[in-house]
Design a protein around this motif. Structure first.
Motif, PDB file in Angstrom:
ATOM      1  N   GLU A  70       7.650 -14.253  31.533  1.00 43.97           N
ATOM      2  CA  GLU A  70       8.775 -15.222  31.081  1.00 43.97           C
ATOM      3  C   GLU A  70       9.365 -15.557  32.361  1.00 43.97           C
ATOM      4  N   ASN A  71      10.306 -16.767  32.473  1.00 42.17           N
ATOM      5  CA  ASN A  71      10.972 -17.117  33.577  1.00 42.17           C
ATOM      6  C   ASN A  71      10.262 -17.058  34.802  1.00 42.17           C
ATOM      7  N   PRO A  72       9.174 -17.594  35.025  1.00 49.13           N
ATOM      8  CA  PRO A  72       8.311 -17.483  36.340  1.00 49.13           C
ATOM      9  C   PRO A  72       8.938 -18.261  37.537  1.00 49.13           C
ATOM     10  N   ASP A  73       9.830 -19.293  37.222  1.00 50.13           N
ATOM     11  CA  ASP A  73      10.514 -19.696  38.508  1.00 50.13           C
ATOM     12  C   ASP A  73      11.238 -18.526  39.343  1.00 50.13           C
ATOM     13  N   ARG A  74      11.356 -17.380  38.698  1.00 48.29           N
ATOM     14  CA  ARG A  74      12.221 -16.445  39.366  1.00 48.29           C
ATOM     15  C   ARG A  74      11.444 -15.800  40.591  1.00 48.29           C
ATOM     16  N   GLU A  92       3.737 -22.460  28.064  1.00 43.63           N
ATOM     17  CA  GLU A  92       4.643 -21.948  27.024  1.00 43.63           C
ATOM     18  C   GLU A  92       5.722 -21.065  27.442  1.00 43.63           C
ATOM     19  N   ALA A  93       5.814 -20.992  28.754  1.00 45.49           N
ATOM     20  CA  ALA A  93       6.944 -20.149  29.306  1.00 45.49           C
ATOM     21  C   ALA A  93       7.842 -21.085  30.327  1.00 45.49           C
ATOM     22  N   CYS A  94       7.715 -22.264  30.168  1.00 48.34           N
ATOM     23  CA  CYS A  94       8.438 -23.033  31.177  1.00 48.34           C
ATOM     24  C   CYS A  94       9.277 -24.268  30.342  1.00 48.34           C
ATOM     25  N   ILE A  95      10.236 -24.178  30.614  1.00 46.33           N
ATOM     26  CA  ILE A  95      11.224 -25.297  30.039  1.00 46.33           C
ATOM     27  C   ILE A  95      11.027 -26.352  30.879  1.00 46.33           C
ATOM     28  N   HIS A  96      11.234 -26.613  32.194  1.00 44.96           N
ATOM     29  CA  HIS A  96      11.139 -27.587  33.110  1.00 44.96           C
ATOM     30  C   HIS A  96       9.830 -27.561  33.846  1.00 44.96           C
ATOM     31  N   MET A  97       8.756 -27.997  33.358  1.00 44.11           N
ATOM     32  CA  MET A  97       7.372 -27.740  33.911  1.00 44.11           C
ATOM     33  C   MET A  97       7.231 -28.515  35.256  1.00 44.11           C
ATOM     34  N   ASN A  98       7.759 -29.769  35.402  1.00 44.19           N
ATOM     35  CA  ASN A  98       7.656 -30.452  36.534  1.00 44.19           C
ATOM     36  C   ASN A  98       8.376 -29.777  37.589  1.00 44.19           C
TER      37      ASN A  98
END
Ligand code: DX5
Ligand code: ZN
Length: 222
Positions: A70-74, A92-98
């Motif tokens: 979850e929250n891969p950006d971090r 499936e784990a990304c809210i803002h894919m771009n």
């Protein structure tokens, strides 16, 4: 075109990891695939960035890092700094894919998007042009040793068709139950990279070199 082989490190022998890496290199594997799991996005844990840092010290093979978290950006900058060349995040784990794709690229790696077996390909409609690769899970993510989910091969075919229709240069990576029987079907369906685990190159009792040789021979007959 014969698909490239990406060795699933979660299936390696961690008591003699360096030896396994040496054998993978000598066998001619193309990538090392690191399955990162957080116990939330999938009900399992595997490894963290320190394993990639250590392995990066002993090999120059490209790292194909699959973030089942979850929250891969971090964690994207951390896994790029640890040695990843290609990073897959789950749509499936990304809210803002771009924004996430841009973060992977800005951090210095190629961007990939991964889809669980039941996630439709239309989720890629507005990101396909921005990624280097799409990873199709052909088992439910989280554990090695599972069987192909139904519809997996036709999903690869549909993915190939979508890439051709959109005239984009995007690799199809297939992850899960890449067995000696399934690999040719996956390759024929359009797979460019196969994630190889306990179903082939890490098959218990077979040995890495024999597993890679047997898989390569099977694929050479395509
Ligand atoms: C699933 C894992 C598996 C593994 C491959 O989350 O990603 O795909 O690496 O191993 P086998 O061949 O056992 O499916
Ligand atoms: Zn994976």
């Amino acid at each position: 075109m014969k698909p490239k082989l990406s060795a699933s490190i979660m299936c390696a022998n961690f008591c003699s990891l360096e030896e396994d890496i040496r054998q993978l290199e000598e066998a001619g594997i193309d990538y090392l695939h690191f399955d990162i799991m957080d116990g939330h996005f999938v009900p399992n844990f595997t490894m963290g960035p320190d394993i990639l840092r250590m392995v990066r010290r002993i090999t120059s093979l490209p790292f194909d890092t699959h973030l089942m978290i979850e929250n891969p950006d971090r964690y994207i900058p951390i896994f790029v700094e640890a040695g990843s060349n290609l990073i897959f995040v789950h749509i499936e784990a990304c809210i803002h894919m771009n924004r996430t794709i841009q973060l992977i690229k800005k951090s210095g790696a190629k961007a990939g998007v991964a889809l669980n077996p039941s996630t439709p390909l239309c989720r890629l409609d507005y990101v396909l042009e921005d990624v280097s690769a799409v990873l199709l899970m052909t088992v439910n993510p989280g554990f090695a040793g599972q069987k192909l989910v139904s519809g997996a091969i036709s999903k690869i075919e549909n993915m190939k068709r979508m890439i051709e229709d959109r005239k984009v240069k995007v690799d199809i990576e297939v992850d899960g139950n890449v067995s000696f029987a399934n690999a040719p079907l996956m390759a024929k369906a359009g797979a460019d990279i196969l994630v190889c685990g306990t179903s082939s190159i890490f098959k218990p009792g077979l040995g890495i070199k024999e597993g890679v040789k047997k898989l390569t021979l099977t694929l050479s007959r395509l």
